[in-house]
Design a protein around this motif. Structure first.
Motif, PDB file in Angstrom:
ATOM      1  N   TYR A 173      -3.050  -7.475   0.549  1.00 16.60           N
ATOM      2  CA  TYR A 173      -1.944  -6.532   0.707  1.00 16.60           C
ATOM      3  C   TYR A 173      -2.492  -5.133   0.955  1.00 16.60           C
ATOM      4  O   TYR A 173      -3.382  -4.656   0.248  1.00 16.60           O
ATOM      5  CB  TYR A 173      -1.057  -6.527  -0.534  1.00 16.60           C
ATOM      6  CG  TYR A 173       0.126  -5.593  -0.422  1.00 16.60           C
ATOM      7  CD1 TYR A 173       1.248  -5.947   0.331  1.00 16.60           C
ATOM      8  CD2 TYR A 173       0.121  -4.360  -1.049  1.00 16.60           C
ATOM      9  CE1 TYR A 173       2.328  -5.093   0.452  1.00 16.60           C
ATOM     10  CE2 TYR A 173       1.191  -3.497  -0.939  1.00 16.60           C
ATOM     11  CZ  TYR A 173       2.298  -3.866  -0.193  1.00 16.60           C
ATOM     12  OH  TYR A 173       3.368  -3.011  -0.064  1.00 16.60           O
ATOM     13  N   SER A 174      -1.963  -4.464   1.973  1.00 17.33           N
ATOM     14  CA  SER A 174      -2.354  -3.096   2.300  1.00 17.33           C
ATOM     15  C   SER A 174      -1.233  -2.143   1.907  1.00 17.33           C
ATOM     16  O   SER A 174      -0.112  -2.269   2.405  1.00 17.33           O
ATOM     17  CB  SER A 174      -2.652  -2.977   3.799  1.00 17.33           C
ATOM     18  OG  SER A 174      -2.776  -1.621   4.176  1.00 17.33           O
ATOM     19  N   LYS A 175      -1.531  -1.212   1.020  1.00 17.90           N
ATOM     20  CA  LYS A 175      -0.513  -0.238   0.613  1.00 17.90           C
ATOM     21  C   LYS A 175      -0.098   0.643   1.780  1.00 17.90           C
ATOM     22  O   LYS A 175       1.079   0.972   1.948  1.00 17.90           O
ATOM     23  CB  LYS A 175      -1.056   0.634  -0.531  1.00 17.90           C
ATOM     24  CG  LYS A 175      -1.086  -0.069  -1.877  1.00 17.90           C
ATOM     25  CD  LYS A 175      -1.492   0.903  -2.977  1.00 17.90           C
ATOM     26  CE  LYS A 175      -1.470   0.217  -4.345  1.00 17.90           C
ATOM     27  NZ  LYS A 175      -1.861   1.157  -5.423  1.00 17.90           N
ATOM     28  N   SER A 176      -1.070   1.042   2.598  1.00 18.73           N
ATOM     29  CA  SER A 176      -0.762   1.944   3.707  1.00 18.73           C
ATOM     30  C   SER A 176       0.121   1.263   4.759  1.00 18.73           C
ATOM     31  O   SER A 176       1.029   1.872   5.322  1.00 18.73           O
ATOM     32  CB  SER A 176      -2.055   2.447   4.357  1.00 18.73           C
ATOM     33  OG  SER A 176      -2.833   1.352   4.819  1.00 18.73           O
ATOM     34  N   ALA A 177      -0.161  -0.042   4.994  1.00 16.31           N
ATOM     35  CA  ALA A 177       0.639  -0.773   5.986  1.00 16.31           C
ATOM     36  C   ALA A 177       1.904  -1.346   5.370  1.00 16.31           C
ATOM     37  O   ALA A 177       2.863  -1.658   6.088  1.00 16.31           O
ATOM     38  CB  ALA A 177      -0.192  -1.893   6.605  1.00 16.31           C
ATOM     39  N   GLY A 178       1.912  -1.501   4.060  1.00 16.18           N
ATOM     40  CA  GLY A 178       3.075  -2.045   3.372  1.00 16.18           C
ATOM     41  C   GLY A 178       3.272  -3.531   3.596  1.00 16.18           C
ATOM     42  O   GLY A 178       4.388  -4.038   3.451  1.00 16.18           O
ATOM     43  N   LYS A 179       2.209  -4.252   3.916  1.00 13.74           N
ATOM     44  CA  LYS A 179       2.326  -5.693   4.169  1.00 13.74           C
ATOM     45  C   LYS A 179       0.955  -6.354   4.036  1.00 13.74           C
ATOM     46  O   LYS A 179      -0.072  -5.673   3.905  1.00 13.74           O
ATOM     47  CB  LYS A 179       2.890  -5.946   5.571  1.00 13.74           C
ATOM     48  CG  LYS A 179       2.022  -5.403   6.691  1.00 13.74           C
ATOM     49  CD  LYS A 179       2.635  -5.669   8.059  1.00 13.74           C
ATOM     50  CE  LYS A 179       1.747  -5.143   9.176  1.00 13.74           C
ATOM     51  NZ  LYS A 179       2.325  -5.418  10.523  1.00 13.74           N
ATOM     52  N   GLN A 181      -2.327  -8.041   5.334  1.00 11.31           N
ATOM     53  CA  GLN A 181      -3.129  -7.906   6.537  1.00 11.31           C
ATOM     54  C   GLN A 181      -4.254  -8.937   6.522  1.00 11.31           C
ATOM     55  O   GLN A 181      -4.857  -9.203   5.474  1.00 11.31           O
ATOM     56  CB  GLN A 181      -3.726  -6.506   6.638  1.00 11.31           C
ATOM     57  CG  GLN A 181      -2.699  -5.436   6.995  1.00 11.31           C
ATOM     58  CD  GLN A 181      -3.344  -4.130   7.387  1.00 11.31           C
ATOM     59  OE1 GLN A 181      -4.362  -3.745   6.829  1.00 11.31           O
ATOM     60  NE2 GLN A 181      -2.749  -3.433   8.344  1.00 11.31           N
TER      61      GLN A 181
END
Length: 522
Positions: A173-179, A181
């Motif tokens: 999970y990527s916080k910056s992308a919100g999904k 990856q």
């Protein structure tokens, strides 16, 4: 070698993050606690003016502020850096001075807990509260890497006419992308329900931000012509994988085979900094060896390099070198004891010639820099100057000191300081001893005093070229020698800076080669 106007190396190779808090602050306003902030100044030499390097945020109405702002502190191991702290109370008209405090950087970073507490003072009062200082090294470069080989067992048949063509993806999970990856994708294994995939390599920083307990997903697919079909997934972590327990793949509520760890290794490729090792408890052990050969001149004559002036403010070159270099190294030597030797003299009572003798006449240990200076003065009035100038016996004695004291749990590195007035008489033996010493936790600093020809010293200072033993043709493991010629135009601070600036790099090079990490202190 790059120096600024003061002769020092202008760019620090190490950085500390400095945290500040205060307690029991004096009251400057009649009706309320102070609204406090702190100015931090750094002085890198006696001749250099103090410079403002940072300021904390303001904390209102508190006698015990704990500041969140961390001050970036450039660290020069080879300098005696002084920090000054000015604590102020913010006021509408003019800010009031609460108190001031000053200490050396080494006072903080040589402490077992990398912390120091000082008492704030003003001219009118010596107790204006306390200031608490703590430093943390800015971490080294590089990362840990996961090398992982997986295999599937009893995967379901996804194709009507044949077996599956499985591969997997690792997702986080990527916080910056919100999904979620996808971080890496494996190779495809054709027509099998029990695949064994190729080894993959992934940075822990990328995978889990260095946290081995942080969860990520392994998702297995069947490769088809038009699109891939998911077989199943499992949530896991590096800690789980290291346990090597089989992982059950699920899709919805159904179990769809297992994932097994065929091979796993976490490889540490981080390049730790010198300050990280200091924080972990690395101790610098100091040894010194002094030239007592006849070429120095008779000690009672004022033109002798060994002449001790009755005025303590005038030091001879040997005293200057001991004081300048020793004062920088001493705070990092936890027991405060320095091994001190002499060479090239005849010793009482039988006038036997020695190329490595205990400076104080009893054992090699002296209490700090002043203890070495006292032993030196005693030796000048006791031994007979002779010769020749042989380095090898002293270097081999330093190897004995350094041998067997470096491991993961006990980290101790020896620095040998040799102060000499002349060219080396046993060059081949010295080169052979230095090559041997390069395989031990040992560095050698040579200070040349007087006007002799020191050109041969450049052979030993192997900058850019590894030294080779003329006896067995073996090459040095690394460069461990730094030579500097002392002159009256060189201040004591400049002498220390020029002789010691390579030490942090030599220490970390040895520790990295031995795969020794900084320890974590409680």
């Amino acid at each position: 070698k790059m120096y600024n106007n003061h002769g020092y190396h202008s760019e620090p190779k190490e950085q500390y993050a400095l945290s500040i808090s205060c307690t029991a602050l004096a009251q400057t306003d009649l009706l309320s606690p102070p609204d406090t902030y702190v100015l931090v100044y750094l002085k890198n030499s006696k001749k250099e003016p103090s410079q403002l390097i940072g300021q904390t945020e303001k904390i209102n109405n508190s006698y015990k502020p704990k500041f969140k702002t961390k001050i970036n502190l450039p660290f020069f191991f080879e300098k005696q850096q002084t920090l000054s702290f000015v604590v102020k109370d913010s006021d509408t008209n003019a800010d009031d001075l609460v108190g001031e405090y000053a200490c050396t950087v080494s006072k903080i970073c040589s402490d077992p807990k990398n912390s120091h507490t000082g008492v704030l003072a003003l001219k009118s009062s010596n107790n204006r509260g306390k200031i608490h200082l703590h430093v943390e090294p800015v971490v080294g470069s590089g990362d840990e890497f996961l090398n992982l080989k997986l295999r599937g067992r009893n995967l379901p048949k996804m194709d009507f006419l044949g077996k599956s063509d499985p591969y997997f993806k690792i997702q986080a999970y990527s916080k910056s992308a919100g999904k979620l990856q996808t971080l890496i994708k494996s190779n495809i294994r054709k027509k099998t329900l029990n695949p064994e995939w190729n080894m993959i390599e992934l940075s822990l920083l990328t995978l889990c931000n260095g946290d081995k307990s942080k969860k990520f997903i392994i998702r297995v697919y069947d490769k088809d012509l038009l699109k891939s079909e998911e077989i199943g997934s499992v949530e896991t972590s590096i800690q789980d994988l290291l346990s090597r327990k089989p992982l059950t793949l699920t899709y919805g509520r159904k179990s769809r085979g297992t994932i097994e760890v065929a091979q796993i290794m976490v490889e540490d490729r981080r390049k730790y900094s010198f300050t990280e090792y200091l924080q972990g408890g690395l101790e610098i052990s100091v040894a010194a060896s002094i030239d007592f050969t006849m070429s120095n001149g008779k000690p009672h004559k004022p033109n002798s390099l060994h002449f001790v002036n009755p005025n303590p403010h005038y030091l001879n070159p040997y005293q200057s070198a001991i004081s300048a270099i020793g004062s920088i190294l001493a705070p990092y030597d936890h027991d405060g004891m320095i091994n001190a030797y002499g060479f090239g003299a005849k010793l009482p009572p039988h006038q036997s010639l020695s190329h490595c003798f205990d400076l104080n006449g009893q054992n090699s240990l002296c209490q700090g820099v002043q203890g070495v200076l006292n032993a030196y003065y005693q030796a000048i009035n006791t031994v007979s100057l002779w010769g020749p100038t042989n380095f090898a016996p002293t270097i081999r004695q330093a190897i004995k000191l350094a041998n067997g004291i470096m491991c993961q749990d006990v980290q101790q590195y020896t620095i040998l300081i040799i102060i000499t007035d002349g060219a080396i008489s046993d060059m081949d033996d010295t080169m052979d001893a230095i090559v041997e010493a390069s395989f031990y936790p040992l560095s050698i600093v040579i200070v040349g005093v007087g006007n002799a020809d020191f050109s041969s010293m450049n052979i030993l200072d192997g900058d850019g070229k590894r030294l080779q033993s003329p006896k067995n043709r073996k090459y040095a493991a690394r460069d461990i020698v730094q030579f500097v010629q002392y002159s009256q135009n060189l201040s004591m601070e400049q002498l220390a800076a020029e002789t010691l600036h390579e030490i942090p790099g030599q220490v970390t090079e040895f520790l990295h080669a031995q795969k020794i990490k900084p320890n974590i202190r409680n």
